[in-house]
Design a protein around this motif. Sequence first.
Motif, mmCIF file in Angstrom:
data_model
loop_
_atom_site.group_PDB
_atom_site.id
_atom_site.type_symbol
_atom_site.label_atom_id
_atom_site.label_comp_id
_atom_site.label_asym_id
_atom_site.label_seq_id
_atom_site.Cartn_x
_atom_site.Cartn_y
_atom_site.Cartn_z
ATOM 1 N N VAL A 22 0.861 -1.177 0.000
ATOM 2 C CA VAL A 22 0.000 0.000 0.000
ATOM 3 C C VAL A 22 0.898 1.226 0.000
ATOM 4 N N ALA A 66 -4.192 0.998 6.084
ATOM 5 C CA ALA A 66 -3.570 0.340 4.938
ATOM 6 C C ALA A 66 -3.907 -1.147 4.912
ATOM 7 N N LEU A 70 -5.888 -3.167 1.938
ATOM 8 C CA LEU A 70 -5.474 -4.393 1.264
ATOM 9 C C LEU A 70 -6.614 -5.407 1.225
ATOM 10 N N GLU A 103 -3.427 4.028 -0.950
ATOM 11 C CA GLU A 103 -3.779 3.319 -2.180
ATOM 12 C C GLU A 103 -3.190 1.905 -2.178
ATOM 13 N N PRO A 104 -4.022 0.886 -2.155
ATOM 14 C CA PRO A 104 -3.519 -0.489 -2.263
ATOM 15 C C PRO A 104 -3.117 -0.800 -3.703
#
Length: 324
Positions: A22, A66, A70, A103-104
């Motif tokens: 991430v 995070a 995921l 942002e994964p």
Amino acid sequence: MQDHEQMPETALAWHREGRGAVLATVIETWGSAPRPVGGQLVISGDAELQGSVSGGCVEGAVVAEAIDALDDGKARVLEFGVADEEAFAVGLACGGRIRVMVEPIGGAMPEAMLAELVEARAARRPVAYCVNTQTWQRQLLDRDDPKVADRFRMDRSGIEEDGETFVAIHNPPLRMMIVGAVHIAQPLVAMARLAGYDPTLVDPREAFGSDARFPGETILHEWPDEALQQIGLDARTAVVTLTHDPKLDDPAIKVALASEAFYLGCLGSTRTHAKRVARLTEAGLTEEQIARIHAPVGLDIGGKSPAEIAVSVMAQITQTLRKG
């Protein structure tokens, strides 16, 4: 090195190794936030960390989000500030606020887009990563795109006027090629490093370009034109010639003028430069090309000592980089 350093590369590697990755990016700051916009942190599926978004004060909360990202594959924007009770718990009670985009990889952020970004960085090709934090649409833009040209020039990542689009500027690291390992080069190399440049000295005279005079520095003993051609000069490279010797300076100047180097400065008096212009004109260079040369090198601050002259050179390079 940029604030994001090698975080995109790490995220791509961790994702491809199957560890999960991430990318967390600082997209806005106010007050006493400890990390600038563009600062990045990479989190793996087992909560291994690399980088930073706050110097440690909000990392724990970002890691938790995070791991959730995921699991669900969705991006999100986190905000920590004095009005947020959680922010006090993580250490931002002194007035700082930050927003962090999470942002994964392989989920919200496609692996192919991250790979393209990493490829551009490896090739020293400037690229802007643009993401709308409402629609989560993403695109990569180059430095010639008018929407982001000013951001490239100023190395300025940030939120656009629409309040939704975040632009992360990935400029290649700045470089400085110094032709002539003379006395002025000693303070100039040190100042260049402090200003964020990766300096390289070029001088075929090994007595000048010695490790004793420039400990720990990169020194090339090839002829200047050959060295500059081998390295390749791009729009993030400054060239400074200091030898006073036309046999060394002139070939380097010709290579620099045929490149995208954003700055070319040449040591020498007004009279010396007039002779230089005559030689270059006779060699076939145009008036427009020759006009790119900053000579006598440096801003006119009345500098006399090598260190003062180096200050004037560094100031002029900065002025050219930031103001064009």
